[in-house]
Design an enzyme around this catalytic site. Structure first.
Site, short mmCIF file in Angstrom:
data_model
loop_
_atom_site.label_atom_id
_atom_site.label_comp_id
_atom_site.label_asym_id
_atom_site.label_seq_id
_atom_site.Cartn_x
_atom_site.Cartn_y
_atom_site.Cartn_z
N PRO A 144 0.66 -1.42 0.01
CA PRO A 144 0.01 0.04 0.02
C PRO A 144 0.88 1.21 -0.03
O PRO A 144 1.73 1.30 0.85
CB PRO A 144 -0.74 -0.10 1.29
CG PRO A 144 0.23 -0.94 2.28
CD PRO A 144 0.82 -1.98 1.11
N ALA A 189 0.15 5.50 -0.21
CA ALA A 189 -0.55 6.58 -0.16
C ALA A 189 -0.33 7.52 -1.19
O ALA A 189 1.08 7.69 -1.56
CB ALA A 189 -0.51 7.10 1.20
N GLN A 213 -6.32 -1.43 2.98
CA GLN A 213 -5.39 -1.32 4.11
C GLN A 213 -6.30 -0.21 5.16
O GLN A 213 -6.82 0.54 4.20
CB GLN A 213 -4.20 -0.67 3.80
CG GLN A 213 -3.28 -0.53 5.20
CD GLN A 213 -1.94 -0.03 5.03
OE1 GLN A 213 -1.82 1.00 4.35
NE2 GLN A 213 -0.59 -0.72 5.37
N CYS A 249 3.50 3.25 9.41
CA CYS A 249 3.69 4.60 9.13
C CYS A 249 4.59 5.29 9.88
O CYS A 249 4.35 5.65 11.16
CB CYS A 249 2.23 5.36 8.90
SG CYS A 249 2.35 6.91 8.25
N LYS A 274 0.59 -5.00 9.11
CA LYS A 274 1.93 -4.69 8.30
C LYS A 274 2.59 -3.73 9.32
O LYS A 274 2.03 -2.81 9.84
CB LYS A 274 1.66 -4.01 6.96
CG LYS A 274 2.88 -3.24 6.31
CD LYS A 274 2.42 -2.93 4.78
CE LYS A 274 3.64 -2.46 3.96
NZ LYS A 274 3.93 -1.00 4.46
N ASN A 291 9.37 -7.14 3.45
CA ASN A 291 9.48 -6.19 2.93
C ASN A 291 10.46 -5.24 2.95
O ASN A 291 10.84 -5.24 4.17
CB ASN A 291 8.04 -5.38 3.34
CG ASN A 291 7.73 -3.61 2.64
OD1 ASN A 291 7.53 -2.99 3.42
ND2 ASN A 291 8.01 -3.71 1.31
N ASP A 341 13.37 -2.98 0.08
CA ASP A 341 14.49 -3.00 -0.87
C ASP A 341 14.31 -4.11 -1.69
O ASP A 341 15.60 -4.59 -2.28
CB ASP A 341 15.83 -2.93 0.11
CG ASP A 341 15.86 -1.69 0.80
OD1 ASP A 341 15.19 -0.94 0.96
OD2 ASP A 341 16.91 -1.83 1.54
N GLY A 361 7.28 -2.24 -2.56
CA GLY A 361 6.81 -0.89 -2.74
C GLY A 361 7.65 0.02 -3.85
O GLY A 361 7.26 -0.07 -4.99
C1 FMN Z 1 5.05 7.30 -1.47
C2 FMN Z 1 4.64 6.09 -0.18
C3 FMN Z 1 3.69 5.92 0.43
C4 FMN Z 1 3.40 4.80 1.37
N1 FMN Z 1 2.11 4.78 2.02
C5 FMN Z 1 2.02 3.58 2.95
C6 FMN Z 1 0.86 3.40 3.36
O1 FMN Z 1 -0.17 4.12 3.13
N2 FMN Z 1 0.49 2.32 4.14
C7 FMN Z 1 1.70 1.44 4.49
O2 FMN Z 1 1.63 0.51 5.19
N3 FMN Z 1 2.98 1.84 3.97
C8 FMN Z 1 2.95 2.76 3.17
N4 FMN Z 1 4.35 3.02 2.58
C9 FMN Z 1 5.33 2.10 2.96
C10 FMN Z 1 5.36 0.89 1.94
O3 FMN Z 1 4.26 0.23 1.94
C11 FMN Z 1 6.69 0.08 1.99
O4 FMN Z 1 6.60 -0.62 3.39
C12 FMN Z 1 7.93 0.76 2.18
O5 FMN Z 1 8.17 1.72 0.83
C13 FMN Z 1 9.10 -0.15 2.13
O6 FMN Z 1 9.08 -1.18 0.84
P1 FMN Z 1 9.92 -1.03 -0.38
O7 FMN Z 1 11.42 -1.05 0.37
O8 FMN Z 1 9.78 -1.97 -1.16
O9 FMN Z 1 9.92 0.57 -0.97
C14 FMN Z 1 4.39 4.07 1.67
C15 FMN Z 1 5.68 4.17 1.08
C16 FMN Z 1 5.77 5.18 0.10
C17 FMN Z 1 7.22 5.19 -0.65
#
Ligand code: FMN
Length: 390
Positions: A27, A29, A81, A112, A154, A215, A217, A239
């Site tokens: 997820p 935002a 979510q 968050c 999460k 989750n 990187d 993400g």
């Molecule tokens: C722009 C943005 C918005 C995000 N919004 C949420 C969110 O609404 N809920 C959530 O659980 N995590 C949110 N995250 C975190 C991601 O879900 C994820 O846990 C995080 O980016 C780490 O994963 P990655 O290394 O694959 O990016 C957000 C991340 C980014 C970059």
């Protein structure tokens, strides 16, 4: 890394759902709206989580929030979510979701790190208050139980290295009846800096019987296989790696099926994907708009934030980039995309590189006395947000 060296290549089980490949769009935002999810779903299988929805806004029937809960007819399972801090409001929100059949899977956000959220005791701050956390997860699971809709959580590793919560919170969530636990291998104080701790993900996997999702990187499909091999997780959560690269889901599908192909689209192919993405956002915004013209403008405005991610590493001049990031119509987009050199090869230097947020670490803002009172399960004041989308 080849598929044969990866231990657990099984579909991910979330309640009654079987998900193959075991891949989850995280997820995000402002990003993972219905248009973006369709774009990603067109590439490969998995589960695609919508933008965060605030429990209080849902319970109050906030119109913007209700509009955000939108899924494609072919979206299965529909994954939603929720963000909440109050067990009763969260249970009420879950009841709305299941009674109105709004989704097939509910994820709870405890990750968050945004100061306006943690300062009030929400998001990544909440698992520290272990009794409140357990009560909240139990309330959500109980409210969803009659429908059979699985609930997952999460979370991050903890508040900071001195205040880790993930194993205890994972066990509490399991005890409360969640269908899976996803761990972003960073603390809240790390925000998006440094590297995700896959050893912590492995530790959680060892500790739990329910499926664990890893989750952090995963920039390339082979990183996902590496994470599975390193941690033994039951699924991966993607993400930032897919920002401007929705074809990563095609690569992931290939990787989990043991196929070697990986996409390296030339600029002309990237332009086609950009056009498709903008078109889907225009469709999405037109559905709720006062006029088609307004929907087109809002969809194009929403698309602007994706431009730099699509063009990362390609030799495209600053002026053209800036113009693309200011489009107001699809015709304008077409005109500008027509100025790109379609034959330009994919910049392989951009592979495996972080994209999206990479901000620096910082002290986590918390309510007064938060760390000193782990067993206080009072609902923190003012932590329920009334707007969705983070
Ligand atoms: C722009 C943005 C918005 C995000 N919004 C949420 C969110 O609404 N809920 C959530 O659980 N995590 C949110 N995250 C975190 C991601 O879900 C994820 O846990 C995080 O980016 C780490 O994963 P990655 O290394 O694959 O990016 C957000 C991340 C980014 C970059």
């Amino acid at each position: 890394m080849t598929a044969s060296t990866v231990p657990a290549l099984r579909p991910l089980t979330l309640g009654q759902h079987r998900v193959w490949p075991p891949v989850v769009l995280a997820p995000m935002a402002g990003i993972t709206n219905i248009g973006f999810r369709r774009l990603c779903r067109e590439q490969g299988g998995g589960i695609y989580v919508c933008e965060m929805i605030t429990t209080r806004a849902l319970v109050e029937r906030n119109p913007k929030t209700l509009r955000m809960i939108a899924f494609g007819d072919d979206e299965n399972p529909r994954s939603l979510q929720l963000y909440g801090t109050d067990p009763e409001i969260t249970a009420a929100a879950v009841r709305i979701v299941v009674e109105r059949n709004l989704a097939d899977h509910i994820d709870l956000n405890f990750g968050c790190p945004v100061p306006k959220v943690t300062r009030r005791g929400g998001g990544a701050a909440l698992p520290w208050r272990r009794r409140l956390f357990a009560r909240l997860v139990r309330a959500a699971v109980a409210a969803a139980a009659p429908s059979g809709v699985p609930v997952t959580v999460k979370m991050r590793k903890g508040i900071d290295d001195d205040h880790l919560t993930y194993v205890e919170a994972g066990l509490a969530a399991q005890e409360a009846g969640v269908a899976a636990v996803a761990l972003h291998g960073r603390t809240a104080s790390q925000r998006y800096s440094g590297t995700a701790d896959w050893d912590a993900i492995a530790t959680l996997k060892q500790a739990l019987d329910v499926p664990v999702l890893g989750n952090g990187d995963i920039w390339e499909a082979d990183d996902a296989l590496r994470m599975v091999a390193h941690t033994g997780v039951d699924g991966v959560v993607i993400g930032r790696g897919c920002l401007g690269r929705p074809w990563l889901f095609a690569d992931l599908e290939a990787a989990f099926n043991g196929r070697p192909e990986r996409r390296l689209p030339i600029l002309g192919e990237v332009a086609v994907t950009m056009r498709r993405h903008a078109e889907l956002l225009v469709d999405q915004f037109t559905a709720g708009a006062r006029s088609p013209a307004r929907g087109e403008r809002d969809g194009c405005t929403d698309f602007r934030k994706h431009v730099a991610w699509y063009l990362k590493g390609f030799p495209v001049g600053g002026e053209l980039r800036r113009s693309l990031a200011m489009i107001e119509s699809l015709a304008q987009l077409d005109d500008l995309l027509g100025k790109l050199d379609p034959a330009e090869p994919f910049p392989v230097t951009a592979l495996g590189q972080p994209r999206g947020r990479t901000n620096s670490p910082g002290k986590v803002s918390l309510p007064e006395g938060w760390l000193a009172s782990r067993d206080d399960d009072t609902v923190p004041e003012g932590a329920e947000m009334d707007d969705s989308g983070g």
